[in-house]
Design an enzyme around this catalytic site. Structure first.
Site, PDB file in Angstrom:
ATOM      1  N   THR A 148       0.855  -1.193   0.000  1.00 42.52           N
ATOM      2  CA  THR A 148       0.000   0.000   0.000  1.00 42.52           C
ATOM      3  C   THR A 148       0.888   1.240   0.000  1.00 42.52           C
ATOM      4  O   THR A 148       1.904   1.290   0.695  1.00 42.52           O
ATOM      5  CB  THR A 148      -0.937   0.007   1.214  1.00 42.52           C
ATOM      6  OG1 THR A 148      -0.156  -0.107   2.415  1.00 42.52           O
ATOM      7  CG2 THR A 148      -1.916  -1.156   1.154  1.00 42.52           C
ATOM      8  N   ASP A 175      -4.970  -3.182  11.883  1.00 38.33           N
ATOM      9  CA  ASP A 175      -6.393  -3.324  11.556  1.00 38.33           C
ATOM     10  C   ASP A 175      -6.834  -2.405  10.424  1.00 38.33           C
ATOM     11  O   ASP A 175      -7.816  -2.686   9.734  1.00 38.33           O
ATOM     12  CB  ASP A 175      -7.237  -3.024  12.802  1.00 38.33           C
ATOM     13  CG  ASP A 175      -7.016  -4.048  13.905  1.00 38.33           C
ATOM     14  OD1 ASP A 175      -6.973  -5.252  13.592  1.00 38.33           O
ATOM     15  OD2 ASP A 175      -6.881  -3.643  15.067  1.00 38.33           O
ATOM     16  N   GLU A 180     -10.061  -1.137   5.421  1.00 38.70           N
ATOM     17  CA  GLU A 180     -10.114  -0.579   4.070  1.00 38.70           C
ATOM     18  C   GLU A 180     -10.596  -1.626   3.067  1.00 38.70           C
ATOM     19  O   GLU A 180     -11.423  -1.342   2.190  1.00 38.70           O
ATOM     20  CB  GLU A 180      -8.731  -0.070   3.649  1.00 38.70           C
ATOM     21  CG  GLU A 180      -8.343   1.266   4.247  1.00 38.70           C
ATOM     22  CD  GLU A 180      -7.104   1.848   3.575  1.00 38.70           C
ATOM     23  OE1 GLU A 180      -6.860   1.527   2.391  1.00 38.70           O
ATOM     24  OE2 GLU A 180      -6.388   2.634   4.237  1.00 38.70           O
ATOM     25  N   GLY A 207      -2.261  -1.302  15.963  1.00 40.25           N
ATOM     26  CA  GLY A 207      -3.409  -1.977  16.549  1.00 40.25           C
ATOM     27  C   GLY A 207      -3.664  -3.276  15.818  1.00 40.25           C
ATOM     28  O   GLY A 207      -3.931  -3.285  14.617  1.00 40.25           O
ATOM     29  N   ARG A 279       2.856   5.898  24.198  1.00 40.82           N
ATOM     30  CA  ARG A 279       2.112   7.153  24.068  1.00 40.82           C
ATOM     31  C   ARG A 279       0.693   7.031  24.625  1.00 40.82           C
ATOM     32  O   ARG A 279       0.154   7.990  25.172  1.00 40.82           O
ATOM     33  CB  ARG A 279       2.040   7.581  22.595  1.00 40.82           C
ATOM     34  CG  ARG A 279       1.207   6.669  21.699  1.00 40.82           C
ATOM     35  CD  ARG A 279       1.281   7.095  20.242  1.00 40.82           C
ATOM     36  NE  ARG A 279       0.672   6.141  19.338  1.00 40.82           N
ATOM     37  CZ  ARG A 279      -0.588   6.199  18.914  1.00 40.82           C
ATOM     38  NH1 ARG A 279      -1.371   7.168  19.326  1.00 40.82           N
ATOM     39  NH2 ARG A 279      -1.073   5.296  18.090  1.00 40.82           N
ATOM     40  N   GLY A 448     -10.043   2.816  14.766  1.00 39.41           N
ATOM     41  CA  GLY A 448      -8.749   3.467  14.855  1.00 39.41           C
ATOM     42  C   GLY A 448      -8.560   4.688  13.986  1.00 39.41           C
ATOM     43  O   GLY A 448      -7.486   5.292  13.972  1.00 39.41           O
ATOM     44  N   GLU A 449      -9.594   5.090  13.258  1.00 39.59           N
ATOM     45  CA  GLU A 449      -9.517   6.275  12.406  1.00 39.59           C
ATOM     46  C   GLU A 449     -10.620   7.254  12.804  1.00 39.59           C
ATOM     47  O   GLU A 449     -11.657   6.863  13.342  1.00 39.59           O
ATOM     48  CB  GLU A 449      -9.668   5.899  10.931  1.00 39.59           C
ATOM     49  CG  GLU A 449      -8.617   4.926  10.422  1.00 39.59           C
ATOM     50  CD  GLU A 449      -7.216   5.509  10.398  1.00 39.59           C
ATOM     51  OE1 GLU A 449      -7.092   6.754  10.344  1.00 39.59           O
ATOM     52  OE2 GLU A 449      -6.242   4.731  10.436  1.00 39.59           O
TER      53      GLU A 449
END
Length: 498
Positions: A148, A175, A180, A207, A279, A448-449
């Site tokens: 990608t 993930d 996608e 993740g 983080r 996660g987005e």
């Protein structure tokens, strides 16, 4: 590994192993044995080759106890065993019977493999070359590799890929690439056939919640070798897919939705990405010490046994369904085409909707148990039960919240008196502003987005797929198919839909 049922012997022959003559057998139950060695063909044997009078058995075995990881979760390592047959006829017969048995297992022969070189520690390319490729080669699986190159590249490829050429799609990534691919398949004109292709994932991202959930459900470690073997073996299980809609705009989710504390930590901690996975802990502490609460409400259809949560509502007054109202952002939503999957067909007005008003500390919906390799968000979540698990925190003292967050590694946080944990069949999120500052709103995080950003939130100037407004979430039971580490018969038996 569990021993297979032995059954009757298909083959029984004298062979030479390491210079010694011994009896070798292949049973109808899939056990290949000689001397003190026993292999479960279904689980351990990848393939074989014939060299002269020898058969080279390519397999995986468990590493020696304590050599790689703690507990009873053991990494798999590759091995090659050589059996020398004592006659040409025996060599031909063994080759024929071994191949027939392997062919009967229904394993994938051709795979399309996405490799995301930018995710996590940027190690996916190395993981593919060192861990995935050797196993696929040993199993004689043909594969096409696509790296990608940018965000949504995998979605574009999945949307137009000639699926007839492949038996599955594999993502060597976190993930994000898997999600996608799911969205790419579901916006195709032939989505009904496209969504039937099995999807596999090898952990190589930040993740790895889906592959962790799959492997952990069978007591296997979240390792690239174990994940690759689950794909090669070809076992499958069904997976619920959640359709998140706002007007005509849709997003298809397979993992989670978060709003409030969890979303803020997940997304805002990106500014400390240089710290690696630490983080999340670092920024999580900051967010708890400066705890935010959000106004808003949730409306949901509880699963059986959870009807006591919330208050019943008048559906006509409270709920806006598709086609009746379309929330809009300042720039207007980014809409999808009319063809493709439109979400499950459900008579929404006939369902038993209930409502809970805020303020909320956190709203977290989960489709599978693990949100990441160290985060068991929803310990009771099932892959294909037609429900999402809701983890809700309305109010919680900061010290209790710190202790609660420490329980995420084993799922014990859901036992806290400050957590409501229930299953829902459909869900409406009505997000509002922060309690302490009405000019600032939150973030809606899906798989996660960022799905939506409210005014005054982190990077609120960036465009998102949806606006920070009412979202409708419906679940389609067992819509997608995943390669899984073992065959789960419960997932093969259709569960009646309400």
């Amino acid at each position: 590994m569990d021993q297979p049922e032995i059954g009757e012997f298909i083959l029984s022959e004298q062979v030479r192993v390491n210079g010694r003559i011994t009896a070798a057998t292949l049973s109808s139950g899939g056990e290949l044995g000689w001397g003190d060695r026993r292999l479960d063909v279904k689980k351990q044997v990848l393939g074989f080759s014939v060299e002269g009078s020898e058969i080279k058995i390519r397999a995986v075995v468990e590493a020696a106890a304590g050599s790689w990881c703690s507990g009873d979760k053991t990494k798999l390592i590759r091995k090659c065993f050589t059996l020398e047959l004592l006659s040409i006829d025996s060599l031909r017969l063994w080759s024929q019977k071994l191949q027939e048995y392997l062919d009967s297992l229904g394993r994938p022969k051709r795979l399309f493999v996405f490799v995301n070189p930018y995710g996590g520690k940027k190690s996916a390319s190395t993981i593919f070359v060192s861990d995935v490729k050797p196993l696929l080669d040993d199993a004689s699986v043909e594969y096409t590799v696509q790296e990608t190159k940018y965000q949504l590249h995998a979605k574009e490829v999945a949307r137009s890929l000639d699926l007839a050429k492949y038996d599955g799609i594999v993502c060597v990534s976190g993930d994000g690439i898997l999600v996608e691919v799911l969205n790419g398949l579901l916006i195709r004109e032939d989505w009904e056939n496209a969504i039937k292709i099995p999807l596999g994932v090898v952990p190589a991202g930040t993740g790895n919640g889906m592959v962790k959930s799959l492997l952990d459900s069978c007591g296997e470690p979240c390792a690239a070798s174990n994940a690759t073997m689950s794909i090669i073996r070809g076992h499958k299980r069904s997976l619920d897919v959640a359709t998140i809609s706002q007007g005509d705009t849709k997003f298809f989710s397979m993992l989670m939705l978060a709003w409030g504390l969890v979303a803020d930590i997940d997304i805002e901690s990106e500014k400390y990405r240089w710290m690696g996975s630490a983080r999340l802990d670092f920024y999580g502490l900051q967010r708890i010490l400066g705890l935010r609460k959000y106004n808003g409400s949730i409306i949901f259809v509880p699963a059986s046994g959870f009807e006591s949560y919330g208050e019943p509502i008048d559906v006509e007054k409270e709920v806006i369904f598709e086609g009746e109202s379309k929330p809009k952002s300042d720039d207007g939503p980014v809409t999808t085409q009319d063809y493709g999957y439109q979400g499950p067909k459900v008579d929404m007005k006939s369902l038993n909707w209930r409502k809970i008003n805020g303020p909320f500390v956190s709203i977290w919906l989960h489709n599978v148990p693990w949100g990441g390799e160290d985060t068991m968000a929803a310990p009771d979540a099932q892959f294909s039960d037609g429900c999402l698990d809701l983890i809700m925190i309305k109010d919680c003292p900061k010290l209790s919240l710190l202790m609660l967050m420490n329980g995420l590694n084993d799922g014990s946080h859901v036992k806290s008196p400050h957590v409501s944990y229930l299953k829902v069949k459909a869900f409406i999120l009505q997000p509002g502003p922060r309690v302490d500052d009405q000019t600032k709103a939150g973030i809606i995080d899906v798989d996660g987005e960022v799905l939506a950003r409210g005014k005054g939130s982190y990077k609120s100037e960036e465009k998102t797929l949806m606006s920070y407004d009412k979202l409708l979430i419906k679940v389609d039971q067992g819509l997608a198919t995943l390669f899984a580490p073992s065959l789960d018969l419960a997932d093969l038996i259709p569960i009646p839909r309400d």
